[in-house]
Structure formats: structure tokens, C-alpha cells
Write a protein that holds these residues in place. Structure first.
Motif, PDB file in Angstrom:
ATOM      1  N   ASP A   1     -33.643  21.539  50.483  1.00 14.67           N
ATOM      2  CA  ASP A   1     -32.453  21.786  49.884  1.00 14.67           C
ATOM      3  C   ASP A   1     -32.145  20.538  48.939  1.00 14.67           C
ATOM      4  O   ASP A   1     -32.426  19.321  49.404  1.00 14.67           O
ATOM      5  N   LEU A   2     -31.828  20.881  47.472  1.00 12.08           N
ATOM      6  CA  LEU A   2     -31.192  19.870  46.771  1.00 12.08           C
ATOM      7  C   LEU A   2     -29.712  19.687  46.807  1.00 12.08           C
ATOM      8  O   LEU A   2     -29.077  20.560  46.859  1.00 12.08           O
ATOM      9  N   PRO A   3     -29.294  18.456  46.996  1.00  8.89           N
ATOM     10  CA  PRO A   3     -28.008  18.348  46.839  1.00  8.89           C
ATOM     11  C   PRO A   3     -27.302  18.641  45.477  1.00  8.89           C
ATOM     12  O   PRO A   3     -27.783  18.489  44.384  1.00  8.89           O
ATOM     13  N   THR A   4     -25.953  19.488  45.321  1.00 14.52           N
ATOM     14  CA  THR A   4     -25.375  19.913  44.397  1.00 14.52           C
ATOM     15  C   THR A   4     -24.125  19.952  44.617  1.00 14.52           C
ATOM     16  O   THR A   4     -23.389  19.713  45.759  1.00 14.52           O
ATOM     17  N   ALA A   5     -23.420  20.234  43.302  1.00 18.38           N
ATOM     18  CA  ALA A   5     -21.964  20.671  43.643  1.00 18.38           C
ATOM     19  C   ALA A   5     -21.590  21.802  42.452  1.00 18.38           C
ATOM     20  O   ALA A   5     -22.489  21.923  41.638  1.00 18.38           O
ATOM     21  N   ALA A   6     -20.729  22.465  42.799  1.00 16.85           N
ATOM     22  CA  ALA A   6     -20.384  23.780  41.873  1.00 16.85           C
ATOM     23  C   ALA A   6     -19.087  23.825  41.576  1.00 16.85           C
ATOM     24  O   ALA A   6     -18.094  23.201  42.169  1.00 16.85           O
ATOM     25  N   VAL A   7     -18.806  24.607  40.478  1.00 13.34           N
ATOM     26  CA  VAL A   7     -17.250  24.889  40.105  1.00 13.34           C
ATOM     27  C   VAL A   7     -17.248  26.265  40.365  1.00 13.34           C
ATOM     28  O   VAL A   7     -17.867  26.973  39.934  1.00 13.34           O
ATOM     29  N   ALA A   8     -16.091  26.575  41.051  1.00 13.64           N
ATOM     30  CA  ALA A   8     -15.811  27.907  41.457  1.00 13.64           C
ATOM     31  C   ALA A   8     -14.809  28.423  40.224  1.00 13.64           C
ATOM     32  O   ALA A   8     -13.672  27.969  40.224  1.00 13.64           O
ATOM     33  N   LEU A   9     -14.985  29.792  39.936  1.00 14.80           N
ATOM     34  CA  LEU A   9     -14.034  30.336  38.897  1.00 14.80           C
ATOM     35  C   LEU A   9     -13.584  31.693  39.533  1.00 14.80           C
ATOM     36  O   LEU A   9     -14.456  32.344  40.092  1.00 14.80           O
ATOM     37  N   THR A  10     -12.358  32.000  39.424  1.00 15.01           N
ATOM     38  CA  THR A  10     -11.809  33.206  39.818  1.00 15.01           C
ATOM     39  C   THR A  10     -11.068  33.675  38.564  1.00 15.01           C
ATOM     40  O   THR A  10     -10.580  32.957  37.710  1.00 15.01           O
ATOM     41  N   SER A  11     -10.502  35.013  38.493  1.00 14.33           N
ATOM     42  CA  SER A  11      -9.754  35.391  37.508  1.00 14.33           C
ATOM     43  C   SER A  11      -8.660  36.502  37.874  1.00 14.33           C
ATOM     44  O   SER A  11      -9.213  37.229  38.869  1.00 14.33           O
ATOM     45  N   GLU A  12      -7.428  36.512  37.418  1.00 19.13           N
ATOM     46  CA  GLU A  12      -6.565  37.481  37.866  1.00 19.13           C
ATOM     47  C   GLU A  12      -6.837  38.700  37.393  1.00 19.13           C
ATOM     48  O   GLU A  12      -6.424  39.914  37.648  1.00 19.13           O
ATOM     49  N   ARG A  13      -7.432  38.752  35.994  1.00 17.99           N
ATOM     50  CA  ARG A  13      -7.887  39.991  35.166  1.00 17.99           C
ATOM     51  C   ARG A  13      -9.209  40.652  35.583  1.00 17.99           C
ATOM     52  O   ARG A  13      -9.558  41.747  35.322  1.00 17.99           O
ATOM     53  N   HIS A  14     -10.098  39.802  36.137  1.00 10.84           N
ATOM     54  CA  HIS A  14     -11.678  40.287  36.163  1.00 10.84           C
ATOM     55  C   HIS A  14     -11.953  40.014  37.853  1.00 10.84           C
ATOM     56  O   HIS A  14     -11.638  39.027  38.386  1.00 10.84           O
ATOM     57  N   THR A  15     -12.817  41.064  38.307  1.00 14.43           N
ATOM     58  CA  THR A  15     -13.330  40.869  39.406  1.00 14.43           C
ATOM     59  C   THR A  15     -14.277  39.588  39.420  1.00 14.43           C
ATOM     60  O   THR A  15     -14.924  39.199  38.069  1.00 14.43           O
ATOM     61  N   ALA A  16     -15.053  39.137  40.222  1.00 21.20           N
ATOM     62  CA  ALA A  16     -16.247  38.142  40.209  1.00 21.20           C
ATOM     63  C   ALA A  16     -17.430  38.829  39.698  1.00 21.20           C
ATOM     64  O   ALA A  16     -17.956  38.237  38.728  1.00 21.20           O
ATOM     65  N   ASN A  17     -17.642  39.857  39.796  1.00 20.04           N
ATOM     66  CA  ASN A  17     -18.983  40.612  39.077  1.00 20.04           C
ATOM     67  C   ASN A  17     -18.363  40.757  37.598  1.00 20.04           C
ATOM     68  O   ASN A  17     -19.517  40.621  36.899  1.00 20.04           O
ATOM     69  N   GLU A  18     -17.356  41.381  37.345  1.00 18.95           N
ATOM     70  CA  GLU A  18     -16.879  41.515  35.838  1.00 18.95           C
ATOM     71  C   GLU A  18     -16.989  39.902  35.262  1.00 18.95           C
ATOM     72  O   GLU A  18     -17.687  39.868  33.977  1.00 18.95           O
ATOM     73  N   LEU A  19     -16.489  38.852  35.819  1.00 22.76           N
ATOM     74  CA  LEU A  19     -16.523  37.580  35.191  1.00 22.76           C
ATOM     75  C   LEU A  19     -17.946  37.117  35.009  1.00 22.76           C
ATOM     76  O   LEU A  19     -18.366  36.610  34.106  1.00 22.76           O
ATOM     77  N   GLU A  20     -18.833  37.376  36.142  1.00 27.38           N
ATOM     78  CA  GLU A  20     -20.277  36.999  35.796  1.00 27.38           C
ATOM     79  C   GLU A  20     -20.858  37.701  34.962  1.00 27.38           C
ATOM     80  O   GLU A  20     -21.639  37.106  34.077  1.00 27.38           O
ATOM     81  N   GLU A  21     -20.951  38.974  34.730  1.00 30.02           N
ATOM     82  CA  GLU A  21     -21.308  39.715  33.806  1.00 30.02           C
ATOM     83  C   GLU A  21     -20.807  39.405  32.308  1.00 30.02           C
ATOM     84  O   GLU A  21     -21.600  39.438  31.319  1.00 30.02           O
TER      85      GLU A  21
END
Length: 69
Positions: A1-21
Motif C-alpha cells: 500500500d502506498l500512502p496517499t490522500a484524496a480529494v472527494a467531489l460531490t455534486s447536487e446536480r450530478h450523480t457520482a457516475n455522471e461527475l466521473e464521466e
């Protein structure tokens, strides 16, 4: 495992799948992953001007772009 950090994005207009696409289909594709209904950007993989490119991709999506080219 490599140490890391992530930024989480959410949207009121888009699902996670729509945002990712939408990010993947932006003028400059942004590759992310989905975990627990949030889009995650692994900051360990970001370099130099990547934040500018990510901001542009998010702006395209917010302006109504569907990610299609």
C-alpha cells in the motif's frame, strides 16, 4: 500500500457516475475513481498545472457540458 490522500467531489446536480464521466470526457480528461458515491482524485498523482486542468474540466461540467466530445 502506498500512502496517499484524496480529494472527494460531490455534486447536487450530478450523480457520482455522471461527475466521473464528465471529468473523463472533458477537453483534457481527468481520471478519477468512485468510492461511497463520491468522486475521488488521488492527489499523489497530481502534478504542476493539473489543478488548473481539473478546474477547467469542472467548469465545463458546471456550464452544462456532458463530457461528450
Amino acid at each position: 500500500d502506498l500512502p496517499t490522500a484524496a480529494v472527494a467531489l460531490t455534486s447536487e446536480r450530478h450523480t457520482a457516475n455522471e461527475l466521473e464521466e464528465g471529468l473523463r470526457g472533458a477537453s483534457t480528461p481527468v481520471i478519477s475513481r468512485i468510492h461511497e458515491d463520491r468522486v475521488l482524485l488521488d492527489v499523489r498523482t497530481l502534478m504542476g498545472d493539473d489543478l488548473t486542468l481539473i478546474a477547467a474540466a469542472l467548469s465545463e461540467l458546471a456550464a452544462g457540458g456532458d463530457g461528450a466530445r
